[in-house]
Scaffold this motif. Structure first.
Motif, PDB file in Angstrom:
ATOM      1  N   THR A   1      52.904  43.926  69.617  1.00 42.56           N
ATOM      2  CA  THR A   1      51.571  44.697  69.884  1.00 42.56           C
ATOM      3  C   THR A   1      51.422  45.179  71.260  1.00 42.56           C
ATOM      4  O   THR A   1      51.162  46.285  71.548  1.00 42.56           O
ATOM      5  CB  THR A   1      50.486  43.802  69.421  1.00 42.56           C
ATOM      6  OG1 THR A   1      50.657  43.300  68.256  1.00 42.56           O
ATOM      7  CG2 THR A   1      49.128  44.444  69.285  1.00 42.56           C
ATOM      8  N   LYS A   2      51.959  43.988  72.208  1.00 40.56           N
ATOM      9  CA  LYS A   2      51.893  44.516  73.659  1.00 40.56           C
ATOM     10  C   LYS A   2      52.869  45.919  73.953  1.00 40.56           C
ATOM     11  O   LYS A   2      52.466  46.691  74.598  1.00 40.56           O
ATOM     12  CB  LYS A   2      52.659  43.341  74.473  1.00 40.56           C
ATOM     13  CG  LYS A   2      52.674  43.647  76.047  1.00 40.56           C
ATOM     14  CD  LYS A   2      53.148  42.538  76.855  1.00 40.56           C
ATOM     15  CE  LYS A   2      53.187  42.754  78.253  1.00 40.56           C
ATOM     16  NZ  LYS A   2      53.891  41.744  79.066  1.00 40.56           N
ATOM     17  N   TYR A   3      53.977  45.932  73.334  1.00 40.23           N
ATOM     18  CA  TYR A   3      54.803  47.146  73.345  1.00 40.23           C
ATOM     19  C   TYR A   3      54.311  48.192  72.911  1.00 40.23           C
ATOM     20  O   TYR A   3      54.373  49.178  73.746  1.00 40.23           O
ATOM     21  CB  TYR A   3      56.180  46.736  72.715  1.00 40.23           C
ATOM     22  CG  TYR A   3      56.882  47.990  72.306  1.00 40.23           C
ATOM     23  CD1 TYR A   3      57.662  48.666  73.249  1.00 40.23           C
ATOM     24  CD2 TYR A   3      56.721  48.703  71.136  1.00 40.23           C
ATOM     25  CE1 TYR A   3      58.518  49.765  73.081  1.00 40.23           C
ATOM     26  CE2 TYR A   3      57.620  49.879  71.028  1.00 40.23           C
ATOM     27  CZ  TYR A   3      58.351  50.464  71.840  1.00 40.23           C
ATOM     28  OH  TYR A   3      59.040  51.530  71.857  1.00 40.23           O
ATOM     29  N   MET A   4      53.409  48.235  71.729  1.00 40.75           N
ATOM     30  CA  MET A   4      52.667  49.360  70.985  1.00 40.75           C
ATOM     31  C   MET A   4      51.786  49.821  72.166  1.00 40.75           C
ATOM     32  O   MET A   4      51.219  51.038  72.093  1.00 40.75           O
ATOM     33  CB  MET A   4      52.197  49.216  69.939  1.00 40.75           C
ATOM     34  CG  MET A   4      53.376  48.992  68.697  1.00 40.75           C
ATOM     35  SD  MET A   4      54.565  50.367  68.592  1.00 40.75           S
ATOM     36  CE  MET A   4      53.128  51.484  68.242  1.00 40.75           C
ATOM     37  N   LEU A   5      50.902  48.934  72.866  1.00 42.28           N
ATOM     38  CA  LEU A   5      49.799  49.346  73.453  1.00 42.28           C
ATOM     39  C   LEU A   5      50.412  49.909  74.803  1.00 42.28           C
ATOM     40  O   LEU A   5      49.863  50.884  75.179  1.00 42.28           O
ATOM     41  CB  LEU A   5      49.193  47.761  74.191  1.00 42.28           C
ATOM     42  CG  LEU A   5      48.226  47.077  73.102  1.00 42.28           C
ATOM     43  CD1 LEU A   5      47.858  45.831  73.610  1.00 42.28           C
ATOM     44  CD2 LEU A   5      47.114  47.923  72.654  1.00 42.28           C
ATOM     45  N   ILE A   6      51.438  49.395  75.323  1.00 43.87           N
ATOM     46  CA  ILE A   6      52.161  49.960  76.638  1.00 43.87           C
ATOM     47  C   ILE A   6      52.583  51.521  76.157  1.00 43.87           C
ATOM     48  O   ILE A   6      52.237  52.609  77.096  1.00 43.87           O
ATOM     49  CB  ILE A   6      53.321  49.313  77.259  1.00 43.87           C
ATOM     50  CG1 ILE A   6      52.603  47.806  77.893  1.00 43.87           C
ATOM     51  CG2 ILE A   6      54.020  50.013  78.403  1.00 43.87           C
ATOM     52  CD1 ILE A   6      53.754  46.823  78.261  1.00 43.87           C
ATOM     53  N   GLU A   7      53.270  51.542  75.223  1.00 43.38           N
ATOM     54  CA  GLU A   7      53.686  52.989  74.581  1.00 43.38           C
ATOM     55  C   GLU A   7      52.638  53.789  74.319  1.00 43.38           C
ATOM     56  O   GLU A   7      52.576  55.136  74.784  1.00 43.38           O
ATOM     57  CB  GLU A   7      54.189  52.970  73.244  1.00 43.38           C
ATOM     58  CG  GLU A   7      55.965  52.231  73.061  1.00 43.38           C
ATOM     59  CD  GLU A   7      56.655  53.281  73.887  1.00 43.38           C
ATOM     60  OE1 GLU A   7      56.871  54.337  73.346  1.00 43.38           O
ATOM     61  OE2 GLU A   7      57.242  52.943  75.100  1.00 43.38           O
ATOM     62  N   ASP A   8      51.249  53.324  74.236  1.00 40.61           N
ATOM     63  CA  ASP A   8      49.972  54.148  73.987  1.00 40.61           C
ATOM     64  C   ASP A   8      49.176  54.494  75.317  1.00 40.61           C
ATOM     65  O   ASP A   8      48.299  54.905  75.191  1.00 40.61           O
ATOM     66  CB  ASP A   8      49.147  53.330  72.888  1.00 40.61           C
ATOM     67  CG  ASP A   8      48.331  54.192  71.994  1.00 40.61           C
ATOM     68  OD1 ASP A   8      48.922  55.316  71.694  1.00 40.61           O
ATOM     69  OD2 ASP A   8      47.245  53.759  71.931  1.00 40.61           O
ATOM     70  N   GLY A   9      49.668  53.938  76.402  1.00 42.22           N
ATOM     71  CA  GLY A   9      49.168  54.125  77.877  1.00 42.22           C
ATOM     72  C   GLY A   9      48.327  53.108  78.352  1.00 42.22           C
ATOM     73  O   GLY A   9      47.835  53.547  79.260  1.00 42.22           O
ATOM     74  N   VAL A  10      48.176  51.977  77.494  1.00 37.53           N
ATOM     75  CA  VAL A  10      47.308  51.022  77.984  1.00 37.53           C
ATOM     76  C   VAL A  10      48.323  50.395  79.315  1.00 37.53           C
ATOM     77  O   VAL A  10      48.996  49.795  79.156  1.00 37.53           O
ATOM     78  CB  VAL A  10      47.069  49.919  76.908  1.00 37.53           C
ATOM     79  CG1 VAL A  10      46.067  48.762  77.449  1.00 37.53           C
ATOM     80  CG2 VAL A  10      46.364  50.595  75.849  1.00 37.53           C
ATOM     81  N   PRO A  11      47.333  50.049  80.423  1.00 32.71           N
ATOM     82  CA  PRO A  11      47.709  49.330  81.567  1.00 32.71           C
ATOM     83  C   PRO A  11      48.386  48.058  81.354  1.00 32.71           C
ATOM     84  O   PRO A  11      47.694  47.402  80.593  1.00 32.71           O
ATOM     85  CB  PRO A  11      46.597  49.486  82.594  1.00 32.71           C
ATOM     86  CG  PRO A  11      45.682  50.463  82.180  1.00 32.71           C
ATOM     87  CD  PRO A  11      45.749  50.472  80.668  1.00 32.71           C
ATOM     88  N   GLU A  12      49.549  47.776  81.579  1.00 33.09           N
ATOM     89  CA  GLU A  12      50.233  46.438  81.276  1.00 33.09           C
ATOM     90  C   GLU A  12      49.467  45.322  82.323  1.00 33.09           C
ATOM     91  O   GLU A  12      49.438  44.285  81.466  1.00 33.09           O
ATOM     92  CB  GLU A  12      51.577  46.313  81.844  1.00 33.09           C
ATOM     93  CG  GLU A  12      52.457  45.434  81.343  1.00 33.09           C
ATOM     94  CD  GLU A  12      54.116  45.669  81.667  1.00 33.09           C
ATOM     95  OE1 GLU A  12      54.601  44.450  81.172  1.00 33.09           O
ATOM     96  OE2 GLU A  12      54.348  46.476  82.102  1.00 33.09           O
ATOM     97  N   LYS A  13      48.665  45.638  83.254  1.00 33.42           N
ATOM     98  CA  LYS A  13      48.181  44.400  83.954  1.00 33.42           C
ATOM     99  C   LYS A  13      47.060  44.001  83.034  1.00 33.42           C
ATOM    100  O   LYS A  13      46.455  42.725  83.435  1.00 33.42           O
ATOM    101  CB  LYS A  13      47.596  45.078  85.364  1.00 33.42           C
ATOM    102  CG  LYS A  13      46.410  46.218  85.207  1.00 33.42           C
ATOM    103  CD  LYS A  13      46.061  46.758  86.598  1.00 33.42           C
ATOM    104  CE  LYS A  13      45.197  47.871  86.739  1.00 33.42           C
ATOM    105  NZ  LYS A  13      43.929  47.438  85.714  1.00 33.42           N
ATOM    106  N   ASN A  14      46.321  44.684  82.201  1.00 34.09           N
ATOM    107  CA  ASN A  14      45.171  44.273  81.264  1.00 34.09           C
ATOM    108  C   ASN A  14      45.647  43.523  80.284  1.00 34.09           C
ATOM    109  O   ASN A  14      44.950  42.964  79.487  1.00 34.09           O
ATOM    110  CB  ASN A  14      44.607  45.491  80.895  1.00 34.09           C
ATOM    111  CG  ASN A  14      43.587  46.358  81.754  1.00 34.09           C
ATOM    112  OD1 ASN A  14      44.206  46.927  82.518  1.00 34.09           O
ATOM    113  ND2 ASN A  14      42.388  46.018  81.622  1.00 34.09           N
TER     114      ASN A  14
END
Length: 544
Positions: free
Chosen positions: A96-109
């Motif tokens: 899910t983290k991988y999909m979030l980062i692919e979607d542009g969500v900042p990794e720091k969050n």
């Protein structure tokens, strides 16, 4: 003892937009944050997200967002929420983290979590438990409060044969049930399906048979987040002496990540590259998209794909769910493929790619958890009712089964349901393109009017010195009438517009607002009498 509120900003009486909020005293915990894909009548809208006003206004009380898995119906609106709440903490498993980062969500969050490791807060703790779904690393959440646990299942099926990142820990779920559960929120999408969802989701032998029967190339249309289905495709292709070519950067990226993390088991010798696209025995794995369904095969059929040209001995397999909203589009595509000489393979009704809990899965979950209160979530209202009926059949008190709509608040104090009517304001936020701003209902109505009746533009230029009409009024139409065949109507439109302009001009003043209002009113009446249509009318009057 605690004061608890449970409500939904999206996901009740709809498919998608799953966003559930639990408040314990002064703290807010959010479970999932999904989007809903727009249907054909949502002209130009790409997707729909919940209204986050309540969360934005109360952001200081938010302790975190907890995501169950990496499907867009459950995490697709996170980027939009983070855009409004910059310091939001997001708890997610690795995929899910991988999909979030692919979607542009900042990794720091993002705080990466693993199943069966407790997350502690001041008054509560949250415990993720692995569940079986088409996404790896899917979890359900158990929120431990002073008055008992609140459980949210996310999406799941019960299938003991699913292993590793797709495994489900039934023992820990049963243990939670023995400890005492205050409330259970469980999905409803497949509540009307009799029996267990398993084994209808096992498709490798079906795909293998389709590959065996294919005379030429075989194309699989698949969604990149349905990892369990992708594994079945690769398993079906094993020992078939064909090369699998992964088409599209998105699909390639997801598969590379899943191979690296062990979510997919793929033998190196089965993978081909772009040099194998034209091979008669190749398998083309084509990335499809829920946002723009069947765009890839449409591109191929239209001859615009730079790598794939359709042949009459190709076989096309639709290895993805069929949705009611795309049924007409799919039928047209299948018809066009048949006319091109291609063989079409669609999943039969007894097979399923969507891994949601059917009636027996839901009842087993209820028995294991044994909650005091049961709240069906996720799905259209009839499915929620079906879910509630299952709980009732198991002997639950109907007064303890909570059927709610988005925004309806469940109040629990000291472990007991409070008879209190409270609602949170909820709306759909319509997203067009990359803008995070709400398009709004008025824009949709304008688009409907334009699509149904077209537009009429009246333009005129006045002299700044003497207020005389210099140019026009000119008439421009789009999507309303064919001008060359309607000369008399155009002349009459000009005549009406000129009369309105002249009677609202004095030697030193032009009432522009009145001109525009009267032109819209009088032309609307005239055009409806003449054509039965109500085009959008825009008047532009300027001085030079």
């Amino acid at each position: 003892m605690a004061k608890i509120k449970i409500f939904s900003l999206g996901g009740l009486n709809e498919n998608g937009k799953n966003t559930y909020v639990v408040e314990v005293n002064n703290d807010i915990y959010i479970f999932d944050c999904g989007l809903k894909y727009a249907t054909g009548n949502m002209l130009g809208i790409d997707y729909i997200i919940p209204d986050f006003d309540y969360l934005v206004k109360n952001q200081k009380r938010i302790r975190g967002l907890f995501l169950t898995h990496g499907h867009y119906e459950n995490m697709g609106a996170v980027y939009d929420l983070v855009s409004s709440i910059k310091n939001l903490k997001i708890f997610a498993t690795k995929f899910t983290k991988y999909m979030l980062i692919e979607d542009g969500v900042p990794e720091k969050n993002i705080i990466e979590i693993t199943a069966h490791k407790k997350i502690n807060f001041k008054e509560v703790s949250i415990f993720p438990i692995s569940v079986s779904h088409s996404c790896p690393d899917s979890v359900m959440y158990v929120m431990n409060t002073k008055d008992g646990a609140i459980c949210y299942t996310g999406d799941f099926i019960i299938d003991p044969s699913m292993k590793n990142a797709f495994d489900m820990d039934l023992g820990k779920i049963a243990y939670v049930g023995k400890k005492g559960v205050l409330a259970l929120l469980s999905e409803s999408s497949f509540s009307e399906n009799i029996g267990h969802t398993s084994p209808s989701h096992k498709l490798s032998s079906y795909f293998k048979d389709a590959i065996n029967k294919a005379e030429g190339r075989i194309m699989f249309l698949a969604l990149p987040t349905h990892i369990y289905t992708l594994q079945d495709i690769f398993t079906g292709a094993k020992n078939m002496h064909r090369k699998v070519v992964i088409m599209g950067k998105k699909m390639q990226s997801v598969i590379n990540f899943c191979r690296k993390e062990g979510y997919l088991e793929i033998e190196d010798n089965i993978l081909g590259d772009l040099s194998n696209v034209e091979d008669n025995n190749s398998i083309l794995l084509i990335c499809d998209d829920r946002e723009n369904p069947y765009a890839s095969i449409n591109k191929i059929m239209s001859g615009y794909d730079k790598f794939i040209k359709l042949r009459n001995n190709d076989t096309v397999v639709f290895a993805e769910p069929r949705y009611d909203s795309t049924e007409k589009v799919l039928v047209k595509i299948e018809n066009d493929l048949a006319m091109a000489g291609c063989k079409i393979v669609s999943l039969p009704k007894d097979k399923n790619i969507l891994l949601h809990a059917s009636s027996e899965d839901l009842m087993l979950m209820i028995k294991l958890i044994n909650p005091k209160y049961y709240m069906p979530v996720k799905g259209e209202y009839r499915y929620m009712v079906g879910n509630a009926n299952l709980a009732s059949e198991l002997g639950m008190d109907p007064a303890n089964i909570l059927l709610k709509q988005n925004g309806d608040v469940v109040n629990i104090e000291d472990g007991n349901l409070i008879d209190k009517i409270e609602t949170i304001k909820v709306n759909d936020v319509l997203i067009d393109g990359k803008s995070s701003d709400d398009v709004g209902e008025l824009v949709i109505k304008d688009r409907e009017m334009l699509s149904e009746n077209g537009i009429v533009l009246i333009s005129a230029t006045l002299s700044k010195e003497n207020k005389k009409l210099l140019v026009g009024p000119e008439v421009t139409t789009r999507g309303f009438i064919y001008v060359k065949d309607s000369k008399e109507m155009i002349v009459e439109i000009k005549k009406i517009s000129e009369g309105i302009i002249e009677r609202n001009i004095t030697s030193n003043y032009v009432d522009y607002n009145k001109i525009k209002t009267e032109i819209r009113f009088e032309l609307s009446k005239y055009l409806f009498d003449e054509t039965g249509c109500k085009p959008m009318i825009i008047a532009v009057v300027q001085e030079v």
